[in-house]
Scaffold this motif. Sequence first.
Motif, mmCIF file in Angstrom:
data_model
loop_
_atom_site.group_PDB
_atom_site.id
_atom_site.type_symbol
_atom_site.label_atom_id
_atom_site.label_comp_id
_atom_site.label_asym_id
_atom_site.label_seq_id
_atom_site.Cartn_x
_atom_site.Cartn_y
_atom_site.Cartn_z
ATOM 1 N N ARG A 385 51.176 42.610 38.477
ATOM 2 C CA ARG A 385 50.857 42.763 39.897
ATOM 3 C C ARG A 385 50.907 44.231 40.322
ATOM 4 N N LEU A 386 51.917 44.948 39.804
ATOM 5 C CA LEU A 386 52.026 46.368 40.148
ATOM 6 C C LEU A 386 50.834 47.147 39.615
ATOM 7 N N ARG A 387 50.318 46.714 38.472
ATOM 8 C CA ARG A 387 49.166 47.400 37.878
ATOM 9 C C ARG A 387 47.841 46.892 38.445
ATOM 10 N N GLY A 388 47.909 45.809 39.223
ATOM 11 C CA GLY A 388 46.705 45.266 39.817
ATOM 12 C C GLY A 388 45.852 44.486 38.863
ATOM 13 N N THR A 389 46.476 43.953 37.786
ATOM 14 C CA THR A 389 45.744 43.166 36.784
ATOM 15 C C THR A 389 46.331 41.776 36.714
ATOM 16 N N ALA A 390 45.564 40.832 36.159
ATOM 17 C CA ALA A 390 46.034 39.453 36.001
ATOM 18 C C ALA A 390 47.037 39.377 34.863
#
Length: 414
Positions: A385-390
């Motif tokens: 989530r912090l990296r913006g990926t699934a």
Amino acid sequence: MHSSAVFLIEFGAIILGLGLLGRLAGRLKFSPIPLYLLAGLAFGTGGLLPLGASEEFVAIGAEIGVILLLMMLGLEYTATDLVSNLKTQYRAGLVDAALNALPGAAMALLLGWGPVAAVILAGVTWISSSGVIAKVLGDLGRLGNRETPVVLSILVLEDLSMAVYLPIVTALLAGVGLAAGSVTLAIALGVAGLVLFLALRYGRVISRFVSSDDPEKLLLVVLGLTLLVAGIAQQLQVSAAVGAFLVGIALSGEAAEGAHHLLSPLRDLFAAVFFVFFGLHTDPASIPPVLLPALALAVVTAGTKIATGYWAAKRAGISVKGRWRAGGTLVARGEFSIVIAGLAVTAGIEPSLGPLATAYVLILVIVGPLTARYTEPVATRLTSRLRGTAPAAATAPPREETLDPVEDGTPDRV
């Protein structure tokens, strides 16, 4: 009613109750330790129905329980295993001690309990529960994972450190001076070194002397030797538990396997009695005032254990997921935290230390299996989530790294 009849009724009820609690814990798939502690609280000072006639026998049984716990732990290792772990994993052991003992010491000093209580509480927060962790690893099918040898190495170093820590605690609780305490520690270190040397050089000879094809004779010799050495160690103020641990280390091969098989039921019985005994001497009314410090300490030291496992696994070249699994697995505290706190309770050190240790262990022995299971997926999800990926789990099922235990060379502790 005759006193012996009352004793039989009380003690029989205790054993039956422990068996039923153990069965309940097995069905719920978690450690029975918290249930044993709660049973002691219920029937001890300030409890629902205080015991009378059987309390003295329970106290003796509790002491035997500690001795058998440490002796059986020693059987899990050979002297070669211990020396190898000291050489290769000592840095992880030092990080583990620093991160997890200091919070306990700091809490004791903040509460105004003094330096002796600080040393005791440091040990309570430092030592993970080998028994609970071994069971969790087996239940989760992680015995072959690449991070598991790292976890086991840290547990081995913690257990070995007891041979140094317990004599220090014994000397402090006895109130001896610096000179006498130094002599006690020197004796403990000398005895530990001598036992390791003898086990390395003459382990097979010692095991052949003890070994017997007759289970009855093997049981009597090993149990008698363990109690004898434990008693001599306690007389020298080295600690009965350390003496029992060293006896376990000295045995190997068929003698160790046979002793483990024969003594396991006795260990389980008297260890359960020990947890009940600790609860008997803790007034339930004394727990609420220390519940908040115990909860704060549990949160902090759960975090430091996770950090310890993560760092050690990273140093061993384990992947990120394996690092989180290693850290989460180490969180549980249990039998040895209670053993250490029990020494302080018996010596009459700070009255609130026992209740705090009880609450602390109750929290982490329940939380520990949960952190072992969920630390890695939760950390993976948060990182994604912090990296913006699934999360990786959304696209493909996670594949745990495994390693053939024979190739790894680390002893299986289950």
